[in-house]
Design a protein around this motif. Structure first.
Motif, PDB file in Angstrom:
ATOM      1  N   GLY A 291     104.613  21.848  35.970  1.00 38.73           N
ATOM      2  CA  GLY A 291     103.362  22.822  36.447  1.00 38.73           C
ATOM      3  C   GLY A 291     102.428  22.391  35.445  1.00 38.73           C
ATOM      4  O   GLY A 291     101.667  23.212  35.165  1.00 38.73           O
ATOM      5  N   VAL A 292     102.125  21.253  34.822  1.00 38.06           N
ATOM      6  CA  VAL A 292     101.095  20.957  34.133  1.00 38.06           C
ATOM      7  C   VAL A 292     100.305  20.062  34.812  1.00 38.06           C
ATOM      8  O   VAL A 292     100.561  18.903  35.469  1.00 38.06           O
ATOM      9  N   GLY A 293      98.895  20.600  35.114  1.00 39.48           N
ATOM     10  CA  GLY A 293      97.963  19.710  35.783  1.00 39.48           C
ATOM     11  C   GLY A 293      98.127  19.821  37.372  1.00 39.48           C
ATOM     12  O   GLY A 293      97.125  19.320  37.944  1.00 39.48           O
ATOM     13  N   LEU A 294      99.047  20.787  37.768  1.00 42.40           N
ATOM     14  CA  LEU A 294      99.365  20.992  39.082  1.00 42.40           C
ATOM     15  C   LEU A 294      99.375  22.598  39.639  1.00 42.40           C
ATOM     16  O   LEU A 294     100.157  23.181  38.888  1.00 42.40           O
ATOM     17  N   LYS A 295      98.464  23.126  40.395  1.00 39.86           N
ATOM     18  CA  LYS A 295      98.440  24.303  40.566  1.00 39.86           C
ATOM     19  C   LYS A 295      99.521  24.824  41.756  1.00 39.86           C
ATOM     20  O   LYS A 295      99.675  24.002  42.287  1.00 39.86           O
ATOM     21  N   GLU A 296      99.781  26.039  41.302  1.00 43.73           N
ATOM     22  CA  GLU A 296     101.137  26.556  42.207  1.00 43.73           C
ATOM     23  C   GLU A 296     100.576  26.671  43.610  1.00 43.73           C
ATOM     24  O   GLU A 296     101.193  26.329  44.665  1.00 43.73           O
ATOM     25  N   GLU A 297      99.355  27.161  44.086  1.00 36.95           N
ATOM     26  CA  GLU A 297      98.663  27.142  45.290  1.00 36.95           C
ATOM     27  C   GLU A 297      98.521  25.782  46.048  1.00 36.95           C
ATOM     28  O   GLU A 297      98.350  25.861  47.134  1.00 36.95           O
ATOM     29  N   ALA A 298      98.648  24.695  45.211  1.00 38.90           N
ATOM     30  CA  ALA A 298      98.811  23.400  45.790  1.00 38.90           C
ATOM     31  C   ALA A 298     100.080  22.995  46.420  1.00 38.90           C
ATOM     32  O   ALA A 298     100.101  21.948  47.053  1.00 38.90           O
ATOM     33  N   LEU A 299     101.105  23.555  46.234  1.00 39.12           N
ATOM     34  CA  LEU A 299     102.202  23.216  46.729  1.00 39.12           C
ATOM     35  C   LEU A 299     102.574  23.532  48.056  1.00 39.12           C
ATOM     36  O   LEU A 299     101.896  24.502  48.470  1.00 39.12           O
ATOM     37  N   PRO A 300     103.346  22.799  48.692  1.00 39.66           N
ATOM     38  CA  PRO A 300     104.134  21.535  48.169  1.00 39.66           C
ATOM     39  C   PRO A 300     102.796  20.404  47.961  1.00 39.66           C
ATOM     40  O   PRO A 300     102.115  20.299  48.767  1.00 39.66           O
ATOM     41  N   MET A 301     103.300  19.503  46.962  1.00 36.14           N
ATOM     42  CA  MET A 301     102.251  18.389  46.793  1.00 36.14           C
ATOM     43  C   MET A 301     103.221  17.235  46.525  1.00 36.14           C
ATOM     44  O   MET A 301     104.125  17.026  45.814  1.00 36.14           O
ATOM     45  N   ILE A 302     102.705  16.131  47.315  1.00 36.03           N
ATOM     46  CA  ILE A 302     103.362  14.888  47.283  1.00 36.03           C
ATOM     47  C   ILE A 302     102.765  14.131  45.980  1.00 36.03           C
ATOM     48  O   ILE A 302     101.685  14.362  45.670  1.00 36.03           O
ATOM     49  N   LEU A 303     103.936  13.701  45.227  1.00 32.47           N
ATOM     50  CA  LEU A 303     103.664  13.180  43.919  1.00 32.47           C
ATOM     51  C   LEU A 303     103.425  11.691  43.993  1.00 32.47           C
ATOM     52  O   LEU A 303     103.403  11.213  45.379  1.00 32.47           O
ATOM     53  N   GLY A 304     103.204  11.016  42.938  1.00 32.43           N
ATOM     54  CA  GLY A 304     102.811   9.651  42.839  1.00 32.43           C
ATOM     55  C   GLY A 304     101.404   9.494  42.604  1.00 32.43           C
ATOM     56  O   GLY A 304     100.372  10.040  43.296  1.00 32.43           O
ATOM     57  N   CYS A 305     100.813   8.779  41.440  1.00 32.48           N
ATOM     58  CA  CYS A 305      99.442   8.148  41.305  1.00 32.48           C
ATOM     59  C   CYS A 305      99.262   6.789  41.721  1.00 32.48           C
ATOM     60  O   CYS A 305      98.114   6.606  42.093  1.00 32.48           O
ATOM     61  N   ASP A 306     100.150   6.175  41.703  1.00 35.32           N
ATOM     62  CA  ASP A 306      99.995   4.591  41.916  1.00 35.32           C
ATOM     63  C   ASP A 306     100.724   3.948  43.045  1.00 35.32           C
ATOM     64  O   ASP A 306     101.863   4.570  43.520  1.00 35.32           O
TER      65      ASP A 306
END
Length: 322
Positions: A52-67
């Motif tokens: 939950g660091v840097g990602l808000k609950e209202e944005a869930l579900p969120m696909i992970l991965g930066c690279d």
């Protein structure tokens, strides 16, 4: 489309919110495009997102991965720059107060396809595999900026890399050696010290061990556990460049008296620019330096990669492929 995403948060058991399953195709705003993902690398940022660091609950579900590395809409081989700046921002995007990373406000790269601003695409040279290229946009770009932009280091300088083993630390060692620096590295683990030597470090030491001579700069990603050693290892006027605090952000003693008396510089560093990513890609193409891969897993086995990273059982980068 298949994706690896965060469905919930847990600070104690981050993997409990990790789901492998179907997610909608990415939306493509004006000025954006899609990249078909061939490889995507795992970062500590992805674990922090599950906490939950840097990602808000209202944005869930969120696909992970930066690279990611893959093919653009025209079939060209490309690398994806992870920093998304606001549309009206000009200049160094890492200074944009409204910037974000893929997987924070916009779906990330652990999927069949990812939408990114067209300006975030960098050509991938044929000399780099998709797996190698996928390691560059976060860990390796962070290391490049730490050493050569924020650190301002030049051939012949001596640098200490704390905590050999992680993705940024291994990149710091390899890039520092390729850039003509004298590279020292520390680790609590004897096997990781041996691997650091194989990777290009000139000398290795146990964490906290006194060095035979002071260094020009320290590259710090660990934080509390190594901070005092970092400060004590610097020559007068030296630089401490910090890009992470994997052992925790709070300090019992910031050693302020050492900092002002020895006129040390403490410099923050975050990610890098699209132009720096392009320069990094060119550097690897020219020198033959390559990211160290800890393991490569099919994306449908992503949970195993997350578990290894959470346990600290890595040396180099974990890459998911499709």
């Amino acid at each position: 489309m298949f994706a690896v995403f965060a469905e919930s948060f847990s600070s104690d058991d981050p993997l409990s919110g990790l789901v492998l399953g179907e997610q909608p195709e990415p939306e493509v705003p004006d000025g954006w495009t899609t990249v078909t993902v061939k490889a995507a690398s795992l970062n500590h940022h992805d674990l922090w997102s599950l906490r939950g660091v840097g990602l808000k609950e209202e944005a869930l579900p969120m696909i992970l991965g930066c690279d990611a590395a893959g093919h653009d809409e025209d079939g060209n081989e490309v690398v994806v720059h992870a920093v998304v700046s606001s549309p009206d921002w000009r200049g160094d995007e890492t200074f944009d107060p409204r910037r974000s990373l893929l997987s924070e406000r916009h779906p990330g790269t652990f999927a069949e396809r990812v939408a990114v601003p067209r300006s975030n695409i960098v050509p991938k040279p044929a000399s780099l595999s998709f797996e190698e290229a996928a390691c560059l946009p976060t860990a390796w770009l962070t290391a490049y900026r730490m050493l050569f932009t924020q650190g301002g280091l030049k051939a012949g300088d001596t640098v200490l890399v704390q905590g050999a083993g992680g993705g940024v630390a291994t990149a710091l060692i390899a890039l520092g050696r390729a850039g003509g620096l004298r590279v020292l590295a520390t680790s609590r683990d004897e096997a990781k010290r041996a691997k650091a030597l194989e990777l290009g470090a000139h000398e290795v030491y146990e964490s906290g061990e006194r060095l035979p001579a002071k260094v020009d700069a320290v590259m710090e990603t660990v934080g509390r556990a190594t901070w005092a050693h970092s400060i004590r290892s610097l020559r007068p006027g030296g630089k401490l460049v910090i890009s992470g605090t994997t052992s925790g952000p709070k300090l019992d003693d910031a050693m302020l008296s050492h900092i002002f008396f020895l006129q040390l510089s403490v410099i923050g560093s975050t990610m890098g620019t699209r132009d720096e990513l392009a320069s990094l890609v060119t550097m690897l193409d020219a020198t033959g330096v390559r990211p160290l891969l800890d393991r490569t897993l099919p994306m449908d086995q992503a949970r195993d990669g997350f578990a290894a990273l959470a346990e600290g059982d890595v040396f180099g980068k974990i890459v998911f492929t499709r």
